[in-house]
Design a protein around this motif. Structure first.
Motif, short mmCIF file in Angstrom:
data_model
loop_
_atom_site.label_atom_id
_atom_site.label_comp_id
_atom_site.label_asym_id
_atom_site.label_seq_id
_atom_site.Cartn_x
_atom_site.Cartn_y
_atom_site.Cartn_z
N ASP A 131 43.75 33.03 51.48
CA ASP A 131 42.58 32.54 50.75
C ASP A 131 41.41 33.48 50.99
O ASP A 131 41.13 33.87 52.13
N ILE A 132 40.75 33.86 49.93
CA ILE A 132 39.71 34.88 50.00
C ILE A 132 38.64 34.53 51.03
O ILE A 132 38.13 35.41 51.73
N LEU A 133 38.30 33.27 51.14
CA LEU A 133 37.20 32.88 52.03
C LEU A 133 37.67 32.60 53.46
O LEU A 133 36.86 32.24 54.31
N ASP A 134 38.95 32.80 53.73
CA ASP A 134 39.49 32.58 55.07
C ASP A 134 39.43 33.90 55.86
O ASP A 134 40.37 34.69 55.86
N ASP A 135 38.32 34.13 56.54
CA ASP A 135 38.12 35.40 57.24
C ASP A 135 39.20 35.68 58.28
O ASP A 135 39.62 36.82 58.47
N GLU A 136 39.65 34.64 58.97
CA GLU A 136 40.65 34.84 60.01
C GLU A 136 42.07 34.93 59.45
O GLU A 136 42.98 35.42 60.11
N GLY A 137 42.24 34.49 58.22
CA GLY A 137 43.57 34.45 57.62
C GLY A 137 44.19 35.82 57.41
O GLY A 137 45.42 35.97 57.47
N TRP A 138 43.36 36.82 57.18
CA TRP A 138 43.89 38.16 56.93
C TRP A 138 44.66 38.69 58.14
O TRP A 138 45.79 39.16 58.02
N GLU A 139 44.05 38.60 59.30
CA GLU A 139 44.71 39.12 60.50
C GLU A 139 45.94 38.28 60.86
O GLU A 139 46.97 38.81 61.28
N LYS A 140 45.85 36.98 60.66
CA LYS A 140 46.98 36.10 60.96
C LYS A 140 48.17 36.40 60.07
O LYS A 140 49.33 36.22 60.47
N ALA A 141 47.92 36.82 58.83
CA ALA A 141 49.00 37.05 57.87
C ALA A 141 49.74 38.36 58.12
O ALA A 141 50.86 38.55 57.66
N ILE A 142 49.12 39.27 58.85
CA ILE A 142 49.73 40.58 59.09
C ILE A 142 50.89 40.46 60.07
O ILE A 142 50.79 39.79 61.10
N THR A 143 51.99 41.12 59.74
CA THR A 143 53.17 41.15 60.61
C THR A 143 53.50 42.62 60.92
O THR A 143 52.93 43.53 60.31
N PRO A 144 54.43 42.86 61.82
CA PRO A 144 54.83 44.25 62.09
C PRO A 144 55.40 44.97 60.86
O PRO A 144 55.46 46.20 60.82
N LYS A 145 55.82 44.21 59.83
CA LYS A 145 56.39 44.81 58.63
C LYS A 145 55.37 44.98 57.50
O LYS A 145 55.72 45.45 56.42
N THR A 146 54.12 44.58 57.74
CA THR A 146 53.10 44.68 56.70
C THR A 146 52.77 46.14 56.42
O THR A 146 52.36 46.88 57.31
N LYS A 147 52.96 46.53 55.17
CA LYS A 147 52.74 47.93 54.76
C LYS A 147 51.46 48.09 53.95
O LYS A 147 50.86 49.15 53.94
N MET A 148 51.07 47.00 53.24
CA MET A 148 49.94 47.13 52.32
C MET A 148 49.16 45.83 52.24
O MET A 148 49.72 44.73 52.32
N ILE A 149 47.85 45.96 52.08
CA ILE A 149 46.97 44.85 51.70
C ILE A 149 46.51 45.12 50.27
O ILE A 149 45.99 46.19 49.97
N PHE A 150 46.76 44.16 49.38
CA PHE A 150 46.36 44.30 47.98
C PHE A 150 45.34 43.22 47.66
O PHE A 150 45.56 42.04 47.94
N LEU A 151 44.24 43.61 47.02
CA LEU A 151 43.20 42.62 46.73
C LEU A 151 42.42 42.99 45.48
O LEU A 151 42.40 44.13 45.04
N GLU A 152 41.79 41.96 44.92
CA GLU A 152 40.82 42.10 43.83
C GLU A 152 39.47 41.61 44.33
O GLU A 152 39.41 40.57 45.00
N THR A 153 38.42 42.32 44.01
CA THR A 153 37.07 41.83 44.30
C THR A 153 36.09 42.50 43.33
O THR A 153 36.04 43.72 43.29
N PRO A 154 35.39 41.71 42.53
CA PRO A 154 35.48 40.27 42.33
C PRO A 154 36.85 39.88 41.77
O PRO A 154 37.47 40.65 41.06
N SER A 155 37.25 38.66 42.10
CA SER A 155 38.58 38.20 41.69
C SER A 155 38.56 37.73 40.24
O SER A 155 37.52 37.37 39.68
#
Length: 391
Positions: A131-155
């Motif tokens: 969720d865009i407004l979940d500041d802590e969610g980004w780091e929690k979602a990352i795993t050792p296999k995470t290769k890319m973060i993809f985002l739109e802003t403004p959405s």
């Protein structure tokens, strides 16, 4: 960015002209190019020197367009693509392999959502939405296999913003590629590379063309990452036509003046609509009431050309509102000189499940207005009469 101002770079950067000394670059409508001799052909195919071989690989019109885009975005190199979705897919597929993982903002364009949830899983590539407004969610979602973060802003279409500086710092600390869809802002209003993004993608079909004429896309990146993108694009063929490259290069010459007017009209429309008793909310990044107003001021030059509002009467009032418009076009496109009204729930995001739409703020009564370049009084008058007629 070049040492020239934005407007000057967009107009004055150009390829060498021919011996005809034309002022405006011609259209290079050719599928292939001649070699001087056998050694010239060999060295070009061996990539020992730069030059044109085949228009699926490169073409002078597309080269001029993408060189301008790199200057305006502050990138080193890039590639022109046949459409925005060709740019989105190629920029992901070039770097992702079976077993890799993508972290993405939950609020994405509908076709991008389909790539992440329907296409990439075919090859064992998984994704997690945050969720865009979940500041802590980004780091929690990352795993050792995470290769890319993809985002739109403004959405698209809720206009939620993501703090680019914060996300890029997080990604850099973990060696993850950040890929930003900058379609809504354009390089005139926002430069993700400035904040640390590795790849910037565009649907040039929208504000960059600005007149609803052609489809096109762009990928802007670094010299380090470009070889993977170049290889993927050359051998899968999502190339832009020379004619479209010519149009889009010319379109960039007026991008700044057009975006100034789009933004001015959009802010005036949003300000006018605030408080209208038919609407439960009006969203625009440069409205002081916008929840992320300070972030918008930090990373954007102006608020963009999109305004959204929520009709209190939901889907039924939404249909009546659209049908009552007299001047404003009904279309799934945006970024045109002409103002366009879109109902995302039934068009651009209709393939999402209802709970998926609600999770990113796409309610049944949400209307997206791509604010055009008509006189603002005429835009307001048409929306006002449609609001009255739809009650």
């Amino acid at each position: 960015m070049s040492d020239k101002k934005f407007e000057t770079a967009a107009i004055r950067h150009q390829l060498e002209r021919s011996n005809q000394k034309e002022h405006s670059v011609p259209i290079y409508a050719t599928s292939s190019f001649k070699f001087e001799d056998a050694e010239d052909a060999r060295s070009l195919f061996a990539e020992e020197k730069e030059g044109n071989i085949y228009s699926r690989y490169s073409n002078p019109n597309n080269d001029e367009f993408i060189q301008k885009m790199c200057l305006l975005e502050g990138g080193e190199t890039g590639m022109a693509m046949a459409s925005g979705m060709a740019a989105m897919y190629t920029s992901m597929a070039a770097f992702l392999s079976s077993g890799d993982h993508v972290v993405a903002s939950r609020s994405l364009f509908g076709s991008t959502h389909q790539i992440l949830t329907k296409l990439l899983p075919k090859w064992g590539i998984t994704s997690t939405y945050v969720d865009i407004l979940d500041d802590e969610g980004w780091e929690k979602a990352i795993t050792p296999k995470t290769k890319m973060i993809f985002l739109e802003t403004p959405s698209n279409p809720a206009l939620d913003l993501i703090d680019l500086e914060k996300i890029c710092q997080l990604a850099k600390s973990k060696g993850i590629i950040v890929n930003v869809d900058n379609c809504f802002a354009t390089p005139y209003l926002q430069n993700p590379i400035k904040w640390g993004a590795d790849i910037v993608t565009h649907s040039a079909t929208k504000f960059i063309d600005g007149q609803g004429r052609v489809c096109g896309g762009a990928i802007i990146t670094s010299e380090e990452l470009f070889p993977e993108i170049k290889f993927m694009a050359r051998h899968t063929g999502p190339s832009m036509s020379p004619f479209h490259g010519w149009i889009l290069s010319k379109s960039l010459e007026t991008l700044a003046v057009r975006m100034d007017k789009h933004c001015d009209n959009a802010l005036k429309l949003a300000s006018h609509l605030e408080g209208n008793d038919a609407l439960s909310q009006v969203r625009y990044p440069f409205l002081p009431s916008f929840p992320q107003y300070e972030l918008a001021k930090k990373q954007m030059k102006q608020g963009g050309g999109i305004v959204t509002f929520e009709l209190k009467g939901g889907i039924e009032q939404g249909r009546k509102f659209l049908d009552a418009l007299k001047m404003i076009s009904l279309s799934a496109n945006l970024g045109d000189t002409r103002t366009i009204a879109t109902h995302p729930a039934s068009t651009t995001h209709s393939k999402l499940l209802e709970e998926e739409r609600l999770a990113v703020g796409i309610t049944p009564g949400l209307v997206r207005i791509s604010v055009g370049l008509e006189h603002i009084d005429d835009i307001i008058e048409d929306i006002e009469q449609a609001l009255v007629a739809s009650k």
